[in-house]
Design an enzyme around this catalytic site. Structure first.
Site, PDB file in Angstrom:
ATOM      1  N   HIS A 199       0.830  -1.212   0.000  1.00 27.73           N
ATOM      2  CA  HIS A 199       0.000   0.000   0.000  1.00 27.73           C
ATOM      3  C   HIS A 199       0.863   1.260   0.000  1.00 27.73           C
ATOM      4  CE1 HIS A 199      -3.960  -1.996   1.402  1.00 27.73           C
ATOM      5  NE2 HIS A 199      -3.855  -1.914   0.097  1.00 27.73           N
ATOM      6  N   GLU A 450     -21.137   1.981 -14.379  1.00 27.79           N
ATOM      7  CA  GLU A 450     -20.579   1.376 -13.168  1.00 27.79           C
ATOM      8  C   GLU A 450     -21.278   0.082 -12.816  1.00 27.79           C
ATOM      9  OE1 GLU A 450     -19.473   4.966 -10.291  1.00 27.79           O
ATOM     10  OE2 GLU A 450     -21.435   5.224 -11.218  1.00 27.79           O
ATOM     11  N   ASP A 474     -16.190   1.117  -9.336  1.00 32.19           N
ATOM     12  CA  ASP A 474     -17.425   0.429  -9.002  1.00 32.19           C
ATOM     13  C   ASP A 474     -17.716  -0.728  -9.953  1.00 32.19           C
ATOM     14  OD1 ASP A 474     -18.593   1.510  -6.645  1.00 32.19           O
ATOM     15  OD2 ASP A 474     -18.781   3.398  -7.718  1.00 32.19           O
ATOM     16  N   CYS A 521     -12.777   6.660 -16.014  1.00 29.71           N
ATOM     17  CA  CYS A 521     -12.386   7.631 -14.977  1.00 29.71           C
ATOM     18  C   CYS A 521     -12.107   6.973 -13.635  1.00 29.71           C
ATOM     19  CB  CYS A 521     -13.434   8.728 -14.839  1.00 29.71           C
ATOM     20  SG  CYS A 521     -15.006   8.127 -14.225  1.00 29.71           S
TER      21      CYS A 521
HETATM   22  C1  PEP Z   1     -15.689   4.787 -10.176  1.00 25.08           C
HETATM   23  O1  PEP Z   1     -16.567   4.113  -9.631  1.00 25.08           O
HETATM   24  O2  PEP Z   1     -14.763   4.303 -10.871  1.00 25.08           O
HETATM   25  C2  PEP Z   1     -15.666   6.242  -9.983  1.00 25.08           C
HETATM   26  C3  PEP Z   1     -14.840   7.019 -10.666  1.00 25.08           C
HETATM   27  O3  PEP Z   1     -16.507   6.746  -9.054  1.00 25.08           O
HETATM   28  P1  PEP Z   1     -16.185   6.769  -7.474  1.00 25.08           P
HETATM   29  O4  PEP Z   1     -14.796   6.228  -7.274  1.00 25.08           O
HETATM   30  O5  PEP Z   1     -16.339   8.188  -7.047  1.00 25.08           O
HETATM   31  O6  PEP Z   1     -17.251   5.873  -6.935  1.00 25.08           O
HETATM   32 MG    MG Z   2     -18.244   5.075  -8.688  1.00 30.45          MG
END
Ligand code: PEP
Ligand code: MG
Length: 559
Positions: A199, A450, A474, A521
Site C-alpha cells: 500500500h 458502473e 465500481d 475515470c
Molecule cells: C468509479 O466508480 O470508478 C468512480 C470514478 O466513481 P467513485 O470512485 O467516485 O465511486
Molecule cells: Mg463510482
C-alpha cells in the site's frame, strides 16, 4: 565526498536530484508510563489509554483519508478505510482487552496482539495478504505513538511523521508515512526495503515523484543533507553525484514536464497523446475531487486539459445543512474558471455506498453499496438534483463556457429518461428566467457506466446519451461481487479480470456504434498494466489524478 551508486527496483519513473531527508524508523518507546501523581497505572487506566489511542488513530486516519482522497483519489484513500476497519475489528479489540485483563499494559497488549496478527498474515500463502502485514505494522506504530501521546496529551503523529522535503530516504515507509508527505516539497523517494505492490508503494505511485525501492545499504550511505540522484527509470540511486550528473539530471527532470507537452497536443481543446505507431489518439483528462485539487492541476501547467470527472460530493460533505443553489454555483464557477480553457465534466452528487452526507440524514441500509446510491437517491429526492443542475448550468453561463454533466450509478434506461426529464424541466425554467443564454446548448449529458447491466445494454442508452464514462472502481466491485474497500476480498478485485475487460470492450463497441465517446475515470485509467487493453478496446479518454498524467502520457506515447 565519494560518489557511489546503488541499484534497486524502479517504482515511479522519472529522475530527480536533491538533498536527502532521512526518515527515521519510528522509535516511540516511552518506558514505564505513570499516572500524573506518579502512581502505577491501574487496569482502568490502561483500558482508557487503549480506548483513547484507538479514537485518536481513527481520527488520524480520517485526516489521512481526506488528504489522500484529494491528492490521489478514492481508491488510494480506501487504504485508510481498510485500516480503520482493522482497528475496529471486534477480534482485535477483544484480544487487546484480554491482554489488559491479564495485567498487561495497553502498550504491551497492543504489541502482542498486532505482532501475532502480523505473523499470521506473513505466514499466508498469498502475496497480497502477506503485504497486509505492513498495514497492521503501520497501525501498531500509530497506536503505540497514540498510547504514549495519550499519557502526555499529544497526537499520534507527533514528531514521527515524514516531513516533506527534497528526497526522502527510509528503510521502509508505512502507508501513513507516505500519505503524510508534503507533496509540494517532495522530489523523490528511496526505500531500502519496500515491495512493488504494498500500500505504501501504491500511495507513492499516486504522488508521481521518481521513486526507487529495495535499495540495499542506502540508509548507511546517506544522512540528512546528502545530495542524491533518484533515477526511477533505471532503478538507480547516485549518492554524491558529480556536477555533470546533477546538470544532466536537472535537464532531464525539466524535460519530463515538457515531455508531456512534447508528446501531447492540446489543439482544439483537450490533451491528446498519440500511440507510438501514430494510429490512435487518446485523450488524457483530470479527476478533481474539489477545490483542493486545483493546485495540482495548475502545477501540471497544461492549459486546455479537460476534467473528465469532477466529483461534486466535496460541497455536500462535513456540513449540517445542504448547500444552497447560490453556494453551489459559486463553487462550480471557481472550478470552471481555474481550469479554463479546459472543459469540466461535473458528476452530480453520488451519495450512498461508502459516501455519506450527514445533512441528508439517510436511513442506514443493510447493503449500502446495493441500496439507494447515486442516481437512485437523486430520483427519490428530485429537488436535490434540480438545484444542482441549475447551479451547474448557471455556473457555466457565468463563466461563459460549456460543461459536461454526468449521472452516477445508472442501471436502467428508465432512470436515465427520468433524469433527462428533470434536466428539461430545469432548462425550461431557466429559459423562462429570460436572458440570452442558450440553456439547451450549454451542456452535454452523459452517464457513468458502473453497473454491469448498464455495460451489457449500452445500446439502449447510446442513442440519447452524449457520452459515457466507465467508473471502473465500481464496475469492478459489482462485476466481481467484491467490496472495493475490503482487504479480505481484494484478491478478487482485479481490473484485468476477463469479465471486467469484456464489459469495457462491450461498452466501447456499443457506444461507438452510435458515435458516442467513452472515457474511463476509475483508477484503472492510470494503470500502466491495463493501458494496452484500454487502448486496444478503443477507449477515447483516460481521466486521472493530475500527478499521474505525465507517466500515463509517456506510457501512451510508447504503447
Ligand atoms: C468509479 O466508480 O470508478 C468512480 C470514478 O466513481 P467513485 O470512485 O467516485 O465511486
Ligand atoms: Mg463510482
Amino acid at each position: 565526498m565519494t560518489r557511489s551508486e546503488f541499484n534497486g527496483m524502479p517504482l515511479v519513473p522519472g529522475v530527480a536530484a536533491g538533498f536527502v531527508v532521512v526518515q527515521k524508523f519510528h522509535d516511540t518507546e516511552v518506558p514505564g508510563l505513570k499516572e500524573p501523581d506518579g502512581a502505577e497505572v491501574t487496569r482502568e487506566g490502561q483500558v482508557a489509554f487503549w480506548k483513547q489511542a484507538q479514537e485518536r488513530v481513527l481520527g488520524f486516519l480520517d485526516g489521512l483519508k481526506s488528504k489522500t482522497l484529494a491528492e490521489a483519489g478514492a481508491q488510494s484513500a480506501a487504504i485508510f478505510d481498510a485500516q480503520q476497519m482493522m482497528l475496529t475489528d471486534p477480534v482485535l479489540e477483544a484480544e487487546i482487552m484480554r491482554g489488559i485483563n491479564e495485567g498487561m499494559s495497553a502498550r504491551d497488549a497492543v504489541i502482542r496482539t498486532t505482532e501475532s496478527l502480523i505473523a499470521r498474515f506473513k505466514a499466508l500463502d498469498n502475496d497480497y495478504m502477506r503485504e497486509r502485514a505492513a498495514d497492521i505494522h503501520d497501525l501498531k506504530l500509530r497506536l503505540l505513538q497514540a498510547i504514549d501521546g495519550a499519557a502526555r496529551g499529544r497526537n499520534c503523529d507527533d514528531g514521527s511523521s515524514a516531513k516533506g522535503g527534497t528526497i526522502i530516504v527510509a528503510e521502509d515507509l508505512t502507508p501513513s508515512d507516505v500519505a503524510l508527505l508534503d507533496k509540494d516539497a517532495l522530489l523523490g523517494i528511496v526505500m531500502e526495503r519496500g515491495s512493488l505492490t504494498s500500500h505504501a508503494s501504491i500511495l507513492a505511485k499516486a504522488l508521481g515523484r521518481p521513486a526507487v525501492i529495495g535499495v540495499e545499504g542506502i540508509c548507511e550511505a546517506v544522512q540528512s543533507g546528502s545530495v542524491v540522484i533518484v533515477d526511477g527509470d533505471d532503478g538507480k540511486v547516485i549518492v554524491n553525484p558529480n556536477p555533470d550528473e546533477i546538470d544532466r539530471c536537472e535537464r532531464a527532470s525539466g524535460k519530463s514536464d515538457q515531455n508531456v507537452r512534447r508528446i501531447a497536443c492540446t489543439d482544439g481543446g483537450g490533451l491528446f497523446v498519440k500511440t507510438s505507431d501514430g494510429k490512435r489518439r487518446v485523450e488524457l483528462a483530470l479527476n478533481i475531487g474539489g477545490p483542493d485539487d486545483l493546485g495540482a492541476a495548475q502545477r501540471l501547467n497544461i492549459p486546455g486539459i479537460n476534467v473528465g470527472l469532477c466529483r461534486t460530493e466535496f460541497i455536500f460533505l462535513d456540513r449540517a445543512s445542504m448547500p444552497t443553489e447560490e453556494e453551489q454555483t459559486g463553487a462550480y464557477v471557481d472550478i470552471i474558471r481555474s481550469l479554463m480553457p479546459g472543459e469540466v465534466t461535473f458528476r452530480v452528487l453520488d451519495v450512498g455506498g461508502d459516501k455519506s452526507i450527514p445533512a441528508l440524514r439517510l436511513p442506514i441500509e443493510p447493503n449500502p453499496f446495493l441500496g439507494v446510491r447515486g442516481i437512485r437517491l437523486l430520483l427519490n429526492r428530485p429537488e436535490i438534483l434540480k438545484t444542482q443542475i441549475r447551479a451547474i448550468l448557471r455556473a457555466a453561463a457565468a463563466a461563459g463556457t460549456t460543461v459536461r454533466v454526468m449521472f452516477p450509478m445508472v442501471a436502467v434506461v428508465d432512470e436515465w429518461v427520468q433524469a433527462m426529464e428533470i434536466v428539461s424541466t430545469v432548462q425550461d425554467e431557466l429559459c423562462r428566467g429570460g436572458n440570452s443564454v442558450d440553456w439547451s446548448a450549454i451542456a452535454k449529458w452523459g452517464m457513468m457506466v458502473e453497473v454491469p447491466a448498464t455495460a451489457l445494454s449500452i445500446e439502449e442508452f447510446a442513442p440519447t446519451a452524449d457520452f459515457f464514462s466507465i467508473g471502473t472502481n465500481d464496475l469492478i466491485q459489482y462485476t466481481m461481487a467484491a467490496d472495493r474497500n475490503s482487504p479480505t476480498v481484494a484478491y478478487l478485485y482485479r481490473p484485468m479480470n476477463k469479465g471486467v475487460t469484456r464489459l469495457i470492450r462491450q461498452t466501447v463497441q456499443g457506444a461507438h456504434a452510435h458515435g458516442k465517446p467513452v472515457s474511463v475515470c476509475g483508477e484503472m485509467a492510470a494503470s500502466i498494466e491495463a493501458l494496452p487493453l484500454l487502448i486496444e478496446a478503443g477507449v477515447d479518454e483516460l481521466s486521472m489524478a493530475a500527478a499521474l498524467v505525465p507517466s500515463v502520457a509517456r506510457a501512451v506515447s510508447e504503447a
